[in-house]
Enzyme design. Sequence first.
Site, PDB file in Angstrom:
ATOM      1  N   TYR A 199      35.534  -0.241  19.060  1.00  0.00           N
ATOM      2  CA  TYR A 199      34.709  -1.083  18.100  1.00  0.00           C
ATOM      3  C   TYR A 199      33.786  -2.178  19.149  1.00  0.00           C
ATOM      4  O   TYR A 199      32.795  -2.356  19.146  1.00  0.00           O
ATOM      5  CB  TYR A 199      35.800  -1.882  17.430  1.00  0.00           C
TER       6      TYR A 199
ATOM      7  N   LYS B 190      30.048  -2.966  20.071  1.00  0.00           N
ATOM      8  CA  LYS B 190      29.335  -4.220  19.488  1.00  0.00           C
ATOM      9  C   LYS B 190      28.775  -5.016  20.849  1.00  0.00           C
ATOM     10  O   LYS B 190      27.687  -5.667  20.567  1.00  0.00           O
ATOM     11  CB  LYS B 190      30.207  -5.088  18.863  1.00  0.00           C
TER      12      LYS B 190
END
Length: 270
Positions: A149, A153
Amino acid sequence: MSVALVTGASTGIGAATAIRLAREPGTELVLVARRKERLRALADSLPCKATYVAVDLTSAEALERVRAHLEAEHGGRLDLLVNNAGAAWRGGFAESGHANVARHMDLNFDAVVRLTEALLPLLRAAAPSAIVNVASTAGRVARARTGAYSASKFALVGWTDALYAEELPHGVHVGMVLPGFVATEGFPATELKEKALTRWLVSKPEAVAEAIYEAGPGGKPERYVPRFYALAAIARILAPSLIRRVLTSGAASDLTTSTAADRDPDSPAA
Ligand SMILES: NC(=O)c1ccc[n+]([C@@H]2O[C@H](COP(=O)([O-])OP(=O)(O)OC[C@H]3O[C@@H](n4cnc5c(N)ncnc54)[C@H](OP(=O)(O)O)[C@@H]3O)[C@@H](O)[C@H]2O)c1
């Protein structure tokens, strides 16, 4: 009149953003996500013209469907693009491997880049206009079992900074919002909300929606939500060993909150 497109508008931060933007006089909204019934219900409840496209943003048909919808329903106009759709599947690298990195990149980064590429000509034509990319404080500070994740990002943060500089002369403002923990369907933050000691860390989707407004039509380059999460990003640069010590301590395990995709394999996020 101004046309705003919000991805991930069926729930959470995206739905709150649609509701916030609908308060602006003359706004037309385009809601994008996979769950048609959710989008339809939200569109019907808004006090402005609101249309929707129910599509998987990682699919091959997504770009053409969104472009064609904007042409047919909004005269090919776009003033604000909010790239908000995203998800997280927790897992250490040794267990979840490249496959987990790839699915995060596919949705949280590649789909954003591809949609932005497809819609940038409309945004330039409507200048002054804006893009808001919803990144995360996890795009500045990575925790265990969130590496995939965070990678997606971090990529989004870097790309957004470059796009800000490139599009400035074209009148397309590129803003970025970096939420911390926000209780939503996809990120319930249950572990933190359960304890009085950590409950204060969890914010609400409406607060992020306000920040998205500030980073889009409001012209701000970036906003952490809540603002004090900026301290984590600053500490990561100025005191990296302190941050490493905190994030490898036993107390840090609650900071890797489980997501809807982890809790329920039948959830739309899984
Ligand atoms: N909540 C937090 O703690 C937090 C913190 C930092 C950053 N963020 C970021 O904020 C954004 C919104 O998160 P949220 O908390 O509102 O999560 P959420 O409640 O799970 O909402 C995610 C939205 O994305 C849509 N979506 C997911 N996969 C999609 C796909 N393949 N194609 C199209 N739409 C898709 C979902 O709709 P459908 O299921 O209907 O497709 C939903 O509308 C994400 O980018 C997330 O990474 C959240």
